[in-house]
Design an enzyme around this catalytic site. Sequence first.
Site, short mmCIF file in Angstrom:
data_model
loop_
_atom_site.label_atom_id
_atom_site.label_comp_id
_atom_site.label_asym_id
_atom_site.label_seq_id
_atom_site.Cartn_x
_atom_site.Cartn_y
_atom_site.Cartn_z
N ASP A 73 12.97 -7.42 2.34
CA ASP A 73 12.30 -7.37 3.65
C ASP A 73 13.15 -8.01 4.74
OD1 ASP A 73 10.14 -6.22 2.42
OD2 ASP A 73 8.99 -8.06 2.27
N CYS A 115 -8.16 5.64 -2.38
CA CYS A 115 -7.60 4.68 -1.44
C CYS A 115 -7.92 5.06 -0.01
CB CYS A 115 -6.10 4.54 -1.65
SG CYS A 115 -5.15 6.08 -1.47
N CYS A 162 -10.65 2.52 2.48
CA CYS A 162 -10.08 1.73 3.58
C CYS A 162 -11.14 1.39 4.61
CB CYS A 162 -8.93 2.50 4.23
SG CYS A 162 -8.16 1.59 5.59
N CYS A 178 -7.57 1.59 -6.73
CA CYS A 178 -6.64 2.53 -7.36
C CYS A 178 -6.77 2.52 -8.88
CB CYS A 178 -5.20 2.21 -6.97
SG CYS A 178 -3.99 3.34 -7.72
#
Length: 383
Positions: free
Chosen positions: A141, A201, A205, A255
């Site tokens: 990252d 998924c 949300c 999931c």
Amino acid sequence: MSEQPTINYQDLAEKIKLWGKELGFSDVGICDVDLKTHEQALTKWLENGYHGDMDYMARHDLMRARPADLLPGTLRVISARLDYLPTGAKFAKILKQSDHAYISRYALGRDYHKLMRNRLKQLGDKITAHCEQLNFRPFVDSAPVLERPLAEKAGLGWVGKHSLLLNEQAGSWFFLGELMVNIELPIDQPKANQCGACVSCIKICPTQAIIEPYVVDARRCISYLTIELRDSIPVEFRPLIGNRIYGCDDCQLICPWNRFSQLTSEDDFQPRNHFDHVTLLELFAWDEATFLKKTEGSPIRRIGFDCWQRNIAVALGNAKYDQSIVEDLTKQKQISSEMVIEHIDWALEQQQLKLNKLNEETNLRLTQRLIRTIEKGLPRDAN
């Protein structure tokens, strides 16, 4: 001058994967640097403004899809996976306790960036001992890199409809890191996408941030709103945040592939400061010095004290009515920044609305009880 010995790259690739496991990585794969098929999607995502205030996403244009531009001479990317799911992590239980704080599972323990980068550096050093001409650079990252497409090419899994990488043996509870190298190692084959017709998924949300399969509008995502956003959280999203004060795991929790998730063996990723089971009021009582001390070495620290207080204020507004919450919000308002005060005021309004509703329900029950009492005292033939 002696000639350099010929390097058996197939043998070296096998050694690299073995060394990776010895260093604690859960899996290691190798891919080339061709991400041309991802350039159009990246450009469209940025043009649509789905990156929100994350200016760094657009700062380097298409470099994210061109690793060789980031480190000239790069021929291969070694992608590494590190599982982070802590033992005994409480998921749905905490989400149902409105007076408790939900913190994304990846942030319960120590920050993973340095740990992974150090291990990738050690892996690079091991390769150098067998390949003197090696030029490498580790990333976690820390640079404009499309880490999930690279990991997908390296055979570590497939990108799911929530845009996270999925692995059939490990689900999605893992970190990714990359080691760019200038040697032509044999590459691994990508795994087939196994999401099928599942859209769990997308449906789960809270803010409908997954606007279509594989496309996330960060401006709607709770992780973005509670971590990346440095300004006020849009009012329309505040009730949907619930008690999530740092990140959101809903798309991972639902999931089906996460039934196969592996628990981490890293002590550093185990919960600190009871972050997996702590009340909102306990965290809200921290002053800035306490926040800095308690989050030392944690990814949470990077959002800063104001955003921390902002997020908790929203969660307290979403909690069930409690006079203690009202008192603590009112007290904190006297010493908070302008941004935090805005969210405290909103939270107080929400608590008042909940109190009004409780009073209405209580009055309704009392009225119904009175009516039943009166009816019992009337003659049977009374109209």
